[in-house]
Scaffold this motif. Sequence first.
Motif, PDB file in Angstrom:
ATOM      1  N   ILE A 191       0.868  -1.093   0.001  1.00 61.22           N
ATOM      2  CA  ILE A 191       0.097   0.135  -0.083  1.00 61.22           C
ATOM      3  C   ILE A 191       0.839   1.202   0.044  1.00 61.22           C
ATOM      4  CG2 ILE A 191      -1.749   1.335   1.389  1.00 61.22           C
ATOM      5  CD1 ILE A 191      -2.680  -1.415   2.301  1.00 61.22           C
ATOM      6  N   PHE A 192       1.903   1.372   0.798  1.00 63.59           N
ATOM      7  CA  PHE A 192       2.835   2.467   1.078  1.00 63.59           C
ATOM      8  C   PHE A 192       3.483   2.697  -0.265  1.00 63.59           C
ATOM      9  CE2 PHE A 192       3.454   3.967   5.607  1.00 63.59           C
ATOM     10  CZ  PHE A 192       2.140   3.548   5.929  1.00 63.59           C
ATOM     11  N   SER A 193       3.970   1.493  -1.018  1.00 64.21           N
ATOM     12  CA  SER A 193       4.739   1.709  -2.171  1.00 64.21           C
ATOM     13  C   SER A 193       3.855   2.153  -3.199  1.00 64.21           C
ATOM     14  CB  SER A 193       5.232   0.446  -2.620  1.00 64.21           C
ATOM     15  OG  SER A 193       4.473  -0.522  -2.965  1.00 64.21           O
ATOM     16  N   VAL A 194       2.614   1.835  -3.204  1.00 62.60           N
ATOM     17  CA  VAL A 194       1.903   2.594  -4.242  1.00 62.60           C
ATOM     18  C   VAL A 194       1.620   3.983  -4.172  1.00 62.60           C
ATOM     19  CG1 VAL A 194      -0.590   2.535  -5.236  1.00 62.60           C
ATOM     20  CG2 VAL A 194       0.803   0.278  -4.914  1.00 62.60           C
ATOM     21  N   MET A 195       1.426   4.430  -2.826  1.00 57.65           N
ATOM     22  CA  MET A 195       1.186   5.721  -2.451  1.00 57.65           C
ATOM     23  C   MET A 195       2.361   6.502  -2.932  1.00 57.65           C
ATOM     24  SD  MET A 195      -0.707   5.469   1.143  1.00 57.65           S
ATOM     25  CE  MET A 195      -0.623   6.880   1.563  1.00 57.65           C
ATOM     26  N   VAL A 196       3.524   6.165  -2.669  1.00 58.95           N
ATOM     27  CA  VAL A 196       5.033   6.702  -2.690  1.00 58.95           C
ATOM     28  C   VAL A 196       4.929   6.810  -4.429  1.00 58.95           C
ATOM     29  CG1 VAL A 196       7.349   6.469  -2.612  1.00 58.95           C
ATOM     30  CG2 VAL A 196       5.940   6.154  -0.548  1.00 58.95           C
ATOM     31  N   GLY A 197       5.025   5.678  -4.894  1.00 62.02           N
ATOM     32  CA  GLY A 197       5.103   5.557  -6.345  1.00 62.02           C
ATOM     33  C   GLY A 197       4.222   6.774  -7.204  1.00 62.02           C
ATOM     34  N   VAL A 198       2.914   6.762  -6.642  1.00 61.65           N
ATOM     35  CA  VAL A 198       1.924   7.743  -7.415  1.00 61.65           C
ATOM     36  C   VAL A 198       2.376   9.163  -7.201  1.00 61.65           C
ATOM     37  CG1 VAL A 198      -0.533   8.655  -7.229  1.00 61.65           C
ATOM     38  CG2 VAL A 198      -0.200   6.368  -7.233  1.00 61.65           C
ATOM     39  N   LEU A 199       2.908   9.450  -5.944  1.00 61.63           N
ATOM     40  CA  LEU A 199       3.389  10.738  -5.563  1.00 61.63           C
ATOM     41  C   LEU A 199       4.444  11.167  -6.658  1.00 61.63           C
ATOM     42  CD1 LEU A 199       3.655  13.241  -3.893  1.00 61.63           C
ATOM     43  CD2 LEU A 199       5.114  11.676  -2.295  1.00 61.63           C
ATOM     44  N   PHE A 200       5.636  10.099  -6.689  1.00 59.10           N
ATOM     45  CA  PHE A 200       6.807  10.792  -7.375  1.00 59.10           C
ATOM     46  C   PHE A 200       6.482  10.604  -8.901  1.00 59.10           C
ATOM     47  CE2 PHE A 200       8.847  10.032  -3.143  1.00 59.10           C
ATOM     48  CZ  PHE A 200       9.337  10.951  -3.228  1.00 59.10           C
ATOM     49  N   PHE A 201       5.477   9.730  -9.258  1.00 58.58           N
ATOM     50  CA  PHE A 201       5.411   9.584 -10.712  1.00 58.58           C
ATOM     51  C   PHE A 201       4.686  11.074 -11.264  1.00 58.58           C
ATOM     52  CE2 PHE A 201       2.500   8.888 -14.191  1.00 58.58           C
ATOM     53  CZ  PHE A 201       3.406   8.272 -15.315  1.00 58.58           C
ATOM     54  N   PHE A 202       3.977  11.753 -10.457  1.00 62.22           N
ATOM     55  CA  PHE A 202       3.227  12.955 -10.867  1.00 62.22           C
ATOM     56  C   PHE A 202       4.044  14.125 -10.440  1.00 62.22           C
ATOM     57  CE2 PHE A 202      -0.282   9.809 -11.004  1.00 62.22           C
ATOM     58  CZ  PHE A 202      -0.899  10.110 -12.526  1.00 62.22           C
ATOM     59  N   TYR A 217      16.271  10.726 -12.215  1.00 62.84           N
ATOM     60  CA  TYR A 217      16.413   9.766 -11.346  1.00 62.84           C
ATOM     61  C   TYR A 217      15.198   9.650 -10.343  1.00 62.84           C
ATOM     62  CZ  TYR A 217      19.092   7.435  -7.646  1.00 62.84           C
ATOM     63  OH  TYR A 217      19.715   6.667  -6.558  1.00 62.84           O
ATOM     64  N   LEU A 218      14.788  10.592  -9.953  1.00 68.47           N
ATOM     65  CA  LEU A 218      13.586  10.528  -8.889  1.00 68.47           C
ATOM     66  C   LEU A 218      12.211  10.123  -9.415  1.00 68.47           C
ATOM     67  CD1 LEU A 218      13.148  11.410  -5.687  1.00 68.47           C
ATOM     68  CD2 LEU A 218      12.200  13.626  -6.521  1.00 68.47           C
ATOM     69  N   LEU A 219      12.210  10.045 -10.686  1.00 74.32           N
ATOM     70  CA  LEU A 219      11.046   9.943 -11.284  1.00 74.32           C
ATOM     71  C   LEU A 219      11.146   8.196 -11.428  1.00 74.32           C
ATOM     72  CD1 LEU A 219       8.274  10.047 -13.003  1.00 74.32           C
ATOM     73  CD2 LEU A 219       9.759  10.282 -14.858  1.00 74.32           C
ATOM     74  N   ILE A 220      12.140   7.625 -11.825  1.00 76.19           N
ATOM     75  CA  ILE A 220      12.408   6.367 -12.108  1.00 76.19           C
ATOM     76  C   ILE A 220      12.408   5.594 -10.699  1.00 76.19           C
ATOM     77  CG2 ILE A 220      13.824   4.405 -12.733  1.00 76.19           C
ATOM     78  CD1 ILE A 220      14.925   6.369 -14.695  1.00 76.19           C
ATOM     79  N   VAL A 221      13.293   5.822  -9.577  1.00 79.69           N
ATOM     80  CA  VAL A 221      13.487   5.454  -8.347  1.00 79.69           C
ATOM     81  C   VAL A 221      12.095   5.304  -7.533  1.00 79.69           C
ATOM     82  CG1 VAL A 221      14.805   5.552  -6.304  1.00 79.69           C
ATOM     83  CG2 VAL A 221      15.847   5.661  -8.413  1.00 79.69           C
ATOM     84  N   GLY A 222      11.483   6.804  -7.653  1.00 86.86           N
ATOM     85  CA  GLY A 222      10.409   6.794  -6.809  1.00 86.86           C
ATOM     86  C   GLY A 222       9.361   6.155  -7.298  1.00 86.86           C
ATOM     87  N   SER A 223       8.925   6.038  -8.583  1.00 84.30           N
ATOM     88  CA  SER A 223       7.640   5.465  -8.965  1.00 84.30           C
ATOM     89  C   SER A 223       7.922   3.995  -8.831  1.00 84.30           C
ATOM     90  CB  SER A 223       7.728   5.820 -10.674  1.00 84.30           C
ATOM     91  OG  SER A 223       7.509   7.393 -10.613  1.00 84.30           O
ATOM     92  N   LEU A 224       8.847   3.416  -8.964  1.00 83.94           N
ATOM     93  CA  LEU A 224       9.004   2.182  -9.007  1.00 83.94           C
ATOM     94  C   LEU A 224       9.752   1.578  -7.448  1.00 83.94           C
ATOM     95  CD1 LEU A 224      10.549   1.617 -12.511  1.00 83.94           C
ATOM     96  CD2 LEU A 224       8.275   1.255 -11.859  1.00 83.94           C
TER      97      LEU A 224
END
Length: 453
Positions: free
Chosen positions: A99-110, A132-139
């Motif tokens: 759940i947390f990884s999905v929330m973090v991923g959505v945050l950094f993707f957008f 860098y942040l887009l890739i590492v954060g989203s995934l």
Amino acid sequence: MPHASNLSQRMNIRTIVWPIFIETLLRMSIMTIDVTMVAQYSQEAVAAIGLTGQFVVFMILSFLVVASGSAILIGQHLGAKQPDEAQAYSEAGILLMLIFSVMVGVLFFFASGPIVGLYNMAPVPQAYAQGYLLIVGSLSIGMALSIGFATILRAYGFSKSPMVIQLLSGLLNAVGNFIALFGPFGIPVTGVAGVAIATVASQLFSAVVSYGLIRHHKVPFAISRLFKTQRKRLKAILKLGLPNAGEGLSYNLAQVTIMFFIAQLGTAALAAATITQTLERVIFAFAMAMGNGSQILASYMVGQNRKEELQRNVNHYWISGVIISFLMTGLMYSLRTPLAGFFTNDPNTQRLIAHLLVVAFFLETGRAVNLIVINTLKGTGDVVFPVQIGIVSMWGIGVVLAYFLGLHWSLGLVGVWIAVSLDEWTRAIIVIIRWQRGSWKNKSRVSVLHSAE
């Protein structure tokens, strides 16, 4: 469930601490290798990854909310010989990680672009940082699951497994970085984006191997039961984990504030502080490992109601940590000239490093007490008090005195280090008193949880 006698054999301080200590050193080495490789590629890339580092810390803190809470609950239920509950909290922890990884991923993707844009960097490093942040954060799902599975392995006493996984994952990351930055055998150079992909790949590798070792060690865990988790278990994990996250966030903000004060003292002071902190990480690595190991043992022994034995043991642990930290500081001080010379040629910076290592005798012994006793208190379920004391002391003593001693009263960088030392020892004395008084003995979460069922 693993045979009880085998679990008890794994639950001793030597078996648990040494693998964690080696893993800590491996993590430090890999971080140094990463920075060195990126520095050879581009200074703009180093600046970009340096900036994104604080956001990676944010991600780790988010996942440690779950890891710290679930580790305590798994350990206490194992100690209380309630294997079904221990398994349920393992599965609840992984569900929360997802759940947390999905929330973090959505945050950094957008939001990775707007976040990096706030720093008004030059165009090249800004583009590097955003990518860098887009890739590492989203995934970040690999990071979340690797932390979650490693937490389960340690809670069941398999502390060597995360150490081996960290070594393999670090090697994979280093190879990926080399390919991305230098393009051997005609492979296209992908630069910072390739470094980010290598980071994500190594985290996913770590998660997959960790899960494989859970199956190999026959640790009770079933993916099919994840979405059958009861809501009360998720709440119990967060109730323990959120205070830890608050302390971690407060500590990082306090360190950022102190570094702002240090930056006002000039380039030599900032360089000396950064180099000395690098050396101090090696000094407190053992105390950190001892604290992590003691937390695992504390949760297990509290579940077994072996509280008097735990109290005696932890007194030995923190005394040992103080002695080892003092000896390690002495070693660093004796090697201060070649160590400082390795990092810098500036005589003023080298002189400051030597002065800071003198203060480190005071600083690192206090830090050793806190790393061990505070982590142990959390393992018993006593999580709120050390967090409250930490926040008050970090800001009320550490930050305030850093300003007055370092800037207002012109003691400079040494004054800042004295302020941080006073913060560490203030907390150390308070938590030792709390440990001796035994206020933590009625904080066990096992009886509370089951009385609610």
